[in-house]
Design an enzyme around this catalytic site. Structure first.
Site, PDB file in Angstrom:
ATOM      1  N   LYS A 188      -2.282  -1.427  -3.830  1.00  0.00           N
ATOM      2  CA  LYS A 188      -3.130  -0.241  -3.776  1.00  0.00           C
ATOM      3  C   LYS A 188      -2.271   1.000  -3.858  1.00  0.00           C
ATOM      4  O   LYS A 188      -1.286   1.055  -3.109  1.00  0.00           O
ATOM      5  CB  LYS A 188      -3.887  -0.293  -2.451  1.00  0.00           C
ATOM      6  CG  LYS A 188      -4.758   0.876  -2.178  1.00  0.00           C
ATOM      7  CD  LYS A 188      -5.412   0.689  -0.855  1.00  0.00           C
ATOM      8  CE  LYS A 188      -6.178   1.956  -0.548  1.00  0.00           C
ATOM      9  NZ  LYS A 188      -6.694   1.952   0.765  1.00  0.00           N
ATOM     10  N   LYS A 242       0.855  -1.181   0.000  1.00  0.00           N
ATOM     11  CA  LYS A 242       0.000   0.000   0.000  1.00  0.00           C
ATOM     12  C   LYS A 242       0.892   1.232   0.000  1.00  0.00           C
ATOM     13  O   LYS A 242       1.679   1.439   0.922  1.00  0.00           O
ATOM     14  CB  LYS A 242      -0.905  -0.011   1.230  1.00  0.00           C
ATOM     15  CG  LYS A 242      -1.784   1.214   1.327  1.00  0.00           C
ATOM     16  CD  LYS A 242      -2.806   1.106   2.433  1.00  0.00           C
ATOM     17  CE  LYS A 242      -3.633   2.361   2.526  1.00  0.00           C
ATOM     18  NZ  LYS A 242      -4.621   2.284   3.588  1.00  0.00           N
TER      19      LYS A 242
HETATM   20  C1  PBG Z   1      -7.243   3.319   5.387  1.00  0.00           C
HETATM   21  C2  PBG Z   1      -7.668   3.307   3.978  1.00  0.00           C
HETATM   22  C3  PBG Z   1      -7.506   4.331   3.033  1.00  0.00           C
HETATM   23  C4  PBG Z   1      -8.090   3.880   1.861  1.00  0.00           C
HETATM   24  C5  PBG Z   1      -8.607   2.618   2.106  1.00  0.00           C
HETATM   25  N1  PBG Z   1      -8.316   2.280   3.409  1.00  0.00           N
HETATM   26  C6  PBG Z   1      -6.945   5.674   3.182  1.00  0.00           C
HETATM   27  C7  PBG Z   1      -5.526   5.904   3.489  1.00  0.00           C
HETATM   28  O1  PBG Z   1      -4.717   4.978   3.597  1.00  0.00           O
HETATM   29  O2  PBG Z   1      -5.186   7.073   3.652  1.00  0.00           O
HETATM   30  C8  PBG Z   1      -8.158   4.638   0.570  1.00  0.00           C
HETATM   31  C9  PBG Z   1      -9.205   4.154  -0.385  1.00  0.00           C
HETATM   32  C10 PBG Z   1      -9.445   5.080  -1.529  1.00  0.00           C
HETATM   33  O3  PBG Z   1      -8.769   6.108  -1.709  1.00  0.00           O
HETATM   34  O4  PBG Z   1     -10.370   4.774  -2.312  1.00  0.00           O
HETATM   35  N2  PBG Z   1      -8.345   3.052   6.234  1.00  0.00           N
END
Ligand code: PBG
Length: 323
Positions: free
Chosen positions: A249, A197
């Site tokens: 992601k 991520k």
């Molecule tokens: C963290 C989380 C995020 C997203 C999914 N889970 C935000 C982050 O890491 O700042 C982002 C999902 C998206 O942008 O569609 N709970």
């Protein structure tokens, strides 16, 4: 001039032929629909930065879940937007916290007809907006956070999550949560690890969706966008710790990572087409700059082609309807 012996265009000459020889296909069952549920609202609340996406009320959430089942969508990923937040994210593991209440309602609505997943992270529940506990010196406390994640996993399992989606990027989170679930007799609950991520600008619209209060950044726990080898190390650790599904992601800017992770992993690989990817297409289409439906299908096909067998996308229901 000699005519070419091989004429690839022959295979493209009719829609039926193109369909026959297609190397990559999309199916509703491969798609997971992320859904936001907001505490204390009676009507869905539209999101300005994600046109077409809403913060659901519990009632509209049930309807959206039911619709996804009818469309054959593979899964749902639930995010909670609580009314109150505090330093430790108490709402996250409170059985009456919005995400856990929503999980119960959704399971009551859909049973086992669709895979129900929950985002397992503290950022929606903390007043500082970080994904973990913040120590006195301002750093994010890795091991203290693991205890919170374990408690959150048990609460989500109790509430009916089939899958917990660990998105906090703390070291050891998969192993720690797996052990906690197993100790509690919940070896049936799957772990989807947000393994690679990245600290991404493409999460911008999501921050509105969950009303994030974050002021700094997540650079000490999410990955640097230029790093690829590191992603494989993260994936390997998560697999060793027992991840059932690994995820990359965002998706489109990281297709090389999706491909590398798919080659490395012997578990299903997911990719998350995040809020910014969604918003870019919607904004360009609204401005008349791009053919919306074609851009959506092309982006999903590209993610699939790169090697993701599961795709999280805010377009899941709409796309499932057209497939
Ligand atoms: C963290 C989380 C995020 C997203 C999914 N889970 C935000 C982050 O890491 O700042 C982002 C999902 C998206 O942008 O569609 N709970």
């Amino acid at each position: 001039m000699a005519f070419p012996a091989h004429r690839p265009r022959r295979l493209r000459s009719t829609p039926a032929l193109r369909r026959l020889v297609a190397e990559t296909r999309l199916h509703p069952a491969d798609l997971v629909l992320p859904l936001f549920v907001r505490e204390g609202v009676d009507e869905p609340v539209p999101l300005t930065s994600m046109p077409g996406v809403v913060q659901h009320s519990l009632t509209s959430l049930r309807a959206a879940a039911r619709e996804a089942v009818e469309l054959g969508v593979g899964g749902l990923m639930l995010f909670g937007v609580p009314r109150q937040r505090d330093a430790v994210g108490s709402g996250a593991d409170d059985p009456d916290g919005i995400l856990n209440v929503a999980l119960r309602e959704v399971r009551d609505e859909v049973g086992d007809a669709i895979v129900v997943m929950a985002d397992l992270c503290l950022d929606e529940f903390t007043d500082h907006g970080h994904c973990g506990l913040v120590a006195d010196d301002g750093t994010v406390d890795n091991d203290g956070t693991l205890e919170r994640y374990a408690s959150m996993a048990l609460a989500q399992a109790d509430a009916g999550a089939h899958v917990v989606g660990l998105s906090g990027m703390m070291d050891g989170q998969v192993g720690h949560v797996r052990a906690a679930l197993d100790d509690a007799g919940r070896s049936d609950v799957l772990i989807l690890a947000y393994a690679a991520k990245y600290a991404s600008a493409f999460y911008g619209p999501f921050r509105e969706a969950v009303e994030s209060t974050l002021t700094g950044d997540r650079m000490t726990y999410q990955q640097d966008s230029g790093n690829a080898i590191e992603a494989l190390r993260e994936v390997r650790l998560d697999l060793d710790e027992g991840a059932d599904i690994v995820m990359v992601k965002p998706a489109l800017p990281y297709l090389d990572i999706v491909r590398a992770v798919a080659e490395e992993s012997d578990v299903p690989v997911a990719a998350y087409q995040v809020s910014g990817e969604y918003a870019m297409v919607e904004a360009a289409a609204a401005a008349g700059m791009i053919d919306r439906e074609r851009a959506i299908m092309e982006s999903l096909l590209a993610i699939r082609r790169a090697g993701a067998s599961i795709i999280l996308t805010y377009w899941a229901a709409e796309v499932a309807r057209t497939l």
